[in-house]
Scaffold this motif. Structure first.
Motif, PDB file in Angstrom:
ATOM      1  N   THR A   3      26.661   9.952  36.709  1.00 36.87           N
ATOM      2  CA  THR A   3      25.856   8.750  36.921  1.00 36.87           C
ATOM      3  C   THR A   3      25.332   8.122  35.639  1.00 36.87           C
ATOM      4  O   THR A   3      25.015   6.945  35.618  1.00 36.87           O
ATOM      5  CB  THR A   3      24.679   9.072  37.865  1.00 36.87           C
ATOM      6  N   SER A   4      25.238   8.898  34.531  1.00 34.27           N
ATOM      7  CA  SER A   4      24.732   8.317  33.289  1.00 34.27           C
ATOM      8  C   SER A   4      25.173   9.136  32.093  1.00 34.27           C
ATOM      9  O   SER A   4      25.182  10.368  32.136  1.00 34.27           O
ATOM     10  CB  SER A   4      23.195   8.254  33.314  1.00 34.27           C
ATOM     11  N   GLY A   5      25.535   8.440  31.030  1.00 37.32           N
ATOM     12  CA  GLY A   5      25.818   9.069  29.750  1.00 37.32           C
ATOM     13  C   GLY A   5      25.216   8.235  28.631  1.00 37.32           C
ATOM     14  O   GLY A   5      25.339   7.004  28.631  1.00 37.32           O
ATOM     15  N   LEU A   6      24.541   8.879  27.694  1.00 31.63           N
ATOM     16  CA  LEU A   6      23.951   8.207  26.536  1.00 31.63           C
ATOM     17  C   LEU A   6      24.357   8.973  25.285  1.00 31.63           C
ATOM     18  O   LEU A   6      24.352  10.207  25.270  1.00 31.63           O
ATOM     19  CB  LEU A   6      22.427   8.173  26.638  1.00 31.63           C
ATOM     20  N   ARG A   7      24.705   8.253  24.236  1.00 31.89           N
ATOM     21  CA  ARG A   7      25.149   8.912  23.008  1.00 31.89           C
ATOM     22  C   ARG A   7      24.727   8.099  21.800  1.00 31.89           C
ATOM     23  O   ARG A   7      24.803   6.863  21.809  1.00 31.89           O
ATOM     24  CB  ARG A   7      26.669   9.075  23.002  1.00 31.89           C
ATOM     25  N   ALA A   8      24.285   8.779  20.749  1.00 35.49           N
ATOM     26  CA  ALA A   8      24.041   8.169  19.443  1.00 35.49           C
ATOM     27  C   ALA A   8      24.728   9.029  18.403  1.00 35.49           C
ATOM     28  O   ALA A   8      24.635  10.270  18.449  1.00 35.49           O
ATOM     29  CB  ALA A   8      22.547   8.074  19.148  1.00 35.49           C
ATOM     30  N   GLY A   9      25.437   8.397  17.462  1.00 34.02           N
ATOM     31  CA  GLY A   9      26.200   9.185  16.502  1.00 34.02           C
ATOM     32  C   GLY A   9      26.379   8.501  15.167  1.00 34.02           C
ATOM     33  O   GLY A   9      26.169   7.289  15.015  1.00 34.02           O
ATOM     34  N   TRP A  10      26.767   9.312  14.189  1.00 38.07           N
ATOM     35  CA  TRP A  10      27.073   8.848  12.840  1.00 38.07           C
ATOM     36  C   TRP A  10      28.373   9.485  12.387  1.00 38.07           C
ATOM     37  O   TRP A  10      28.599  10.678  12.584  1.00 38.07           O
ATOM     38  CB  TRP A  10      25.955   9.242  11.873  1.00 38.07           C
ATOM     39  N   THR A  11      29.254   8.660  11.772  1.00 42.66           N
ATOM     40  CA  THR A  11      30.501   9.142  11.185  1.00 42.66           C
ATOM     41  C   THR A  11      30.502   8.789   9.711  1.00 42.66           C
ATOM     42  O   THR A  11      30.197   7.640   9.334  1.00 42.66           O
ATOM     43  CB  THR A  11      31.724   8.513  11.873  1.00 42.66           C
ATOM     44  N   TYR A  70      31.721   3.530   3.639  1.00 44.23           N
ATOM     45  CA  TYR A  70      30.576   3.290   4.510  1.00 44.23           C
ATOM     46  C   TYR A  70      30.583   4.203   5.740  1.00 44.23           C
ATOM     47  O   TYR A  70      31.630   4.448   6.333  1.00 44.23           O
ATOM     48  CB  TYR A  70      30.554   1.832   4.965  1.00 44.23           C
ATOM     49  N   GLY A  71      29.412   4.677   6.108  1.00 41.51           N
ATOM     50  CA  GLY A  71      29.272   5.404   7.359  1.00 41.51           C
ATOM     51  C   GLY A  71      29.280   4.463   8.547  1.00 41.51           C
ATOM     52  O   GLY A  71      29.052   3.252   8.409  1.00 41.51           O
ATOM     53  N   THR A  72      29.549   5.009   9.710  1.00 42.10           N
ATOM     54  CA  THR A  72      29.581   4.236  10.949  1.00 42.10           C
ATOM     55  C   THR A  72      28.529   4.801  11.905  1.00 42.10           C
ATOM     56  O   THR A  72      28.562   5.984  12.240  1.00 42.10           O
ATOM     57  CB  THR A  72      30.969   4.311  11.615  1.00 42.10           C
ATOM     58  N   TRP A  73      27.602   3.959  12.336  1.00 42.58           N
ATOM     59  CA  TRP A  73      26.569   4.338  13.300  1.00 42.58           C
ATOM     60  C   TRP A  73      26.934   3.775  14.665  1.00 42.58           C
ATOM     61  O   TRP A  73      27.369   2.627  14.770  1.00 42.58           O
ATOM     62  CB  TRP A  73      25.209   3.814  12.867  1.00 42.58           C
ATOM     63  N   THR A  74      26.755   4.578  15.707  1.00 39.99           N
ATOM     64  CA  THR A  74      27.215   4.189  17.047  1.00 39.99           C
ATOM     65  C   THR A  74      26.156   4.516  18.092  1.00 39.99           C
ATOM     66  O   THR A  74      25.524   5.578  18.043  1.00 39.99           O
ATOM     67  CB  THR A  74      28.515   4.929  17.408  1.00 39.99           C
ATOM     68  N   ILE A  75      25.983   3.598  19.035  1.00 41.48           N
ATOM     69  CA  ILE A  75      25.257   3.884  20.265  1.00 41.48           C
ATOM     70  C   ILE A  75      26.187   3.542  21.434  1.00 41.48           C
ATOM     71  O   ILE A  75      26.951   2.577  21.361  1.00 41.48           O
ATOM     72  CB  ILE A  75      23.936   3.106  20.378  1.00 41.48           C
ATOM     73  N   GLN A  76      26.135   4.362  22.472  1.00 41.25           N
ATOM     74  CA  GLN A  76      27.043   4.187  23.609  1.00 41.25           C
ATOM     75  C   GLN A  76      26.314   4.536  24.892  1.00 41.25           C
ATOM     76  O   GLN A  76      25.540   5.492  24.945  1.00 41.25           O
ATOM     77  CB  GLN A  76      28.275   5.078  23.440  1.00 41.25           C
ATOM     78  N   GLY A  77      26.544   3.743  25.912  1.00 37.46           N
ATOM     79  CA  GLY A  77      25.961   4.007  27.215  1.00 37.46           C
ATOM     80  C   GLY A  77      26.998   3.896  28.312  1.00 37.46           C
ATOM     81  O   GLY A  77      27.861   3.009  28.279  1.00 37.46           O
ATOM     82  N   GLU A  78      26.933   4.817  29.280  1.00 36.53           N
ATOM     83  CA  GLU A  78      27.837   4.804  30.429  1.00 36.53           C
ATOM     84  C   GLU A  78      27.019   4.959  31.701  1.00 36.53           C
ATOM     85  O   GLU A  78      26.038   5.718  31.727  1.00 36.53           O
ATOM     86  CB  GLU A  78      28.868   5.924  30.325  1.00 36.53           C
ATOM     87  N   ASN A  79      27.430   4.261  32.757  1.00 35.47           N
ATOM     88  CA  ASN A  79      26.682   4.320  33.999  1.00 35.47           C
ATOM     89  C   ASN A  79      27.581   3.938  35.158  1.00 35.47           C
ATOM     90  O   ASN A  79      28.439   3.064  35.020  1.00 35.47           O
ATOM     91  CB  ASN A  79      25.470   3.386  33.935  1.00 35.47           C
ATOM     92  N   LYS A 123      29.930   0.302  24.143  1.00 29.83           N
ATOM     93  CA  LYS A 123      29.736   0.963  22.853  1.00 29.83           C
ATOM     94  C   LYS A 123      29.572  -0.074  21.752  1.00 29.83           C
ATOM     95  O   LYS A 123      30.306  -1.043  21.661  1.00 29.83           O
ATOM     96  CB  LYS A 123      30.919   1.887  22.537  1.00 29.83           C
ATOM     97  N   LEU A 124      28.561   0.167  20.882  1.00 30.90           N
ATOM     98  CA  LEU A 124      28.302  -0.694  19.732  1.00 30.90           C
ATOM     99  C   LEU A 124      28.295   0.169  18.482  1.00 30.90           C
ATOM    100  O   LEU A 124      27.551   1.150  18.390  1.00 30.90           O
ATOM    101  CB  LEU A 124      26.960  -1.403  19.900  1.00 30.90           C
ATOM    102  N   SER A 125      29.124  -0.192  17.489  1.00 31.83           N
ATOM    103  CA  SER A 125      29.195   0.538  16.228  1.00 31.83           C
ATOM    104  C   SER A 125      28.978  -0.437  15.074  1.00 31.83           C
ATOM    105  O   SER A 125      29.411  -1.595  15.110  1.00 31.83           O
ATOM    106  CB  SER A 125      30.563   1.212  16.051  1.00 31.83           C
ATOM    107  N   GLY A 126      28.303   0.034  14.028  1.00 29.72           N
ATOM    108  CA  GLY A 126      28.084  -0.781  12.833  1.00 29.72           C
ATOM    109  C   GLY A 126      28.270   0.050  11.583  1.00 29.72           C
ATOM    110  O   GLY A 126      27.974   1.252  11.561  1.00 29.72           O
ATOM    111  N   LYS A 127      28.747  -0.588  10.509  1.00 35.27           N
ATOM    112  CA  LYS A 127      29.008   0.097   9.246  1.00 35.27           C
ATOM    113  C   LYS A 127      27.888  -0.222   8.268  1.00 35.27           C
ATOM    114  O   LYS A 127      27.548  -1.385   8.048  1.00 35.27           O
ATOM    115  CB  LYS A 127      30.356  -0.327   8.683  1.00 35.27           C
ATOM    116  N   PHE A 128      27.299   0.854   7.693  1.00 40.24           N
ATOM    117  CA  PHE A 128      26.198   0.689   6.736  1.00 40.24           C
ATOM    118  C   PHE A 128      26.428   1.603   5.544  1.00 40.24           C
ATOM    119  O   PHE A 128      27.014   2.660   5.680  1.00 40.24           O
ATOM    120  CB  PHE A 128      24.851   1.045   7.391  1.00 40.24           C
TER     121      PHE A 128
END
Length: 323
Positions: free
Chosen positions: A41-49, A17-26, A318-323
């Motif tokens: 002051t801010s970081g936003l990230r979306a990714g797939w593994t 399964y791939g892993t989808w991630t969204i992450q926010g820093e502030n 950070k929130l990651s989910g496997k799909f």
């Protein structure tokens, strides 16, 4: 609790399964008093593994050539980073403060897992400057919540293409085995480095974790400098969790967000960038039914000599989910 010397974990579990991630820093979203738009002051990230061992042959061969034997993955992500001075209501920020800047970056990482290590090699590419959309995102959000917009963005760093090569490794060293119902303890030393026209640095870090299902992953990473490509996890038990704390030290040779545009001599810049930067990390992660939620609190030492005194802090969710 188990024995003080734990056996090595088994061969890494194959994971389709791939892993989808969204992450926010502030800097304002923190367990502590936020700094409200200052420095990073801010970081936003979306990714797939990807899942394991399903890379196209050219990437498979490149992964093995660079990182050696192991269970292979590849990761792709996009991220935005926003930096501001401390005097955000001054339309003419002082020359001694951090310049306004933002980056919009893509990252491609090759990942290789063994029993007790994760190795990463990758590239980052994108743009620093108005093309990073920092002014649009930050002041647009401020307008949305009826907050005062930051007034010095017209002095931000100019557009500059970014290309960077990065590499690192995390080791997972068990100290106390979990046993059947107990809590385990391990330590995660890590080393990484990057070279390019964004940030050139070397990094050493270590984290200690206690919890259940520690073999599920290789810890929790922030968006900023340091080892990334660590989103992939496997479910070692129905519910896994751990708390962690650690330290990190960076030797920084170059940082364009502090020293200004690479080829523009009149670019805004700090008078004296510090080469040694330290961080303290603490947080918690929970994994349940293919979902991982983690929070980190980071305290960072000064990056330039005229910065405000005391440790700068920010939060990372950070929130990651496997799909």
């Amino acid at each position: 609790m188990g024995a003080l010397v734990a056996p090595a974990y088994a061969t890494p579990q194959r994971d389709p399964y791939g892993t989808w991630t969204i992450q926010g820093e502030n800097d304002a979203v923190s367990t502590l008093k936020g700094t409200s738009d200052q420095y990073y002051t801010s970081g936003l990230r979306a990714g797939w593994t990807s899942g394991t061992d399903n890379l196209p042959k050219p990437f498979h061969d490149l992964n093995r050539f660079i990182l050696g034997e192991g269970v292979q993955r590849i990761s792709l992500d996009v991220q935005q980073l926003i930096y501001t001075p401390s005097a955000t209501q001054n339309p003419n920020p002082p020359a001694t403060d951090r310049p306004y800047s933002s980056l919009l970056l893509g990252t491609v990482n090759l990942i290789n897992d063994t029993d007790l290590s994760r190795s990463v090699f990758g590239i980052q590419f994108g743009i620093m400057g108005p093309g990073g959309l920092g002014r649009n995102v930050q002041n647009g959000f401020h307008n949305l919540i009826s907050d005062t917009p930051n007034k010095g963005w017209r002095h931000q760093l100019a557009n500059q293409p970014i290309f960077q090569v990065q590499m690192g490794r995390i080791w997972r060293l068990p100290l106390i085995s979990e046993g059947r119902h107990g809590v385990g303890l391990d330590v995660l030393p890590a080393a990484s480095a990057a070279i390019g026209d964004y940030r050139t640095y070397g990094d050493l870090a270590t984290n200690i974790r206690f919890g259940q299902g520690l073999q599920s992953d290789f810890g929790n990473a922030t968006i900023g400098p340091g080892l990334d490509g660590t989103d992939a996890f496997t479910m070692a038990r129905p519910v896994s969790w751990y708390a962690f704390g650690g330290v990190e030290g960076q030797a920084v040779a170059y940082d364009a967000t502090l020293e200004g545009n690479t080829i523009r001599h009149n670019s805004p810049h700090v008078p004296n960038m510090l080469w040694d930067v330290g961080e303290i990390h603490a947080g918690v992660a929970v994994m349940w039914h293919g979902v991982r939620l983690s929070y980190s609190q980071i305290w960072q030492t000064a990056e330039f000599s005229t910065s405000r005194r005391g440790l700068f802090n920010y939060g990372s969710l950070k929130l990651s989910g496997k799909f």
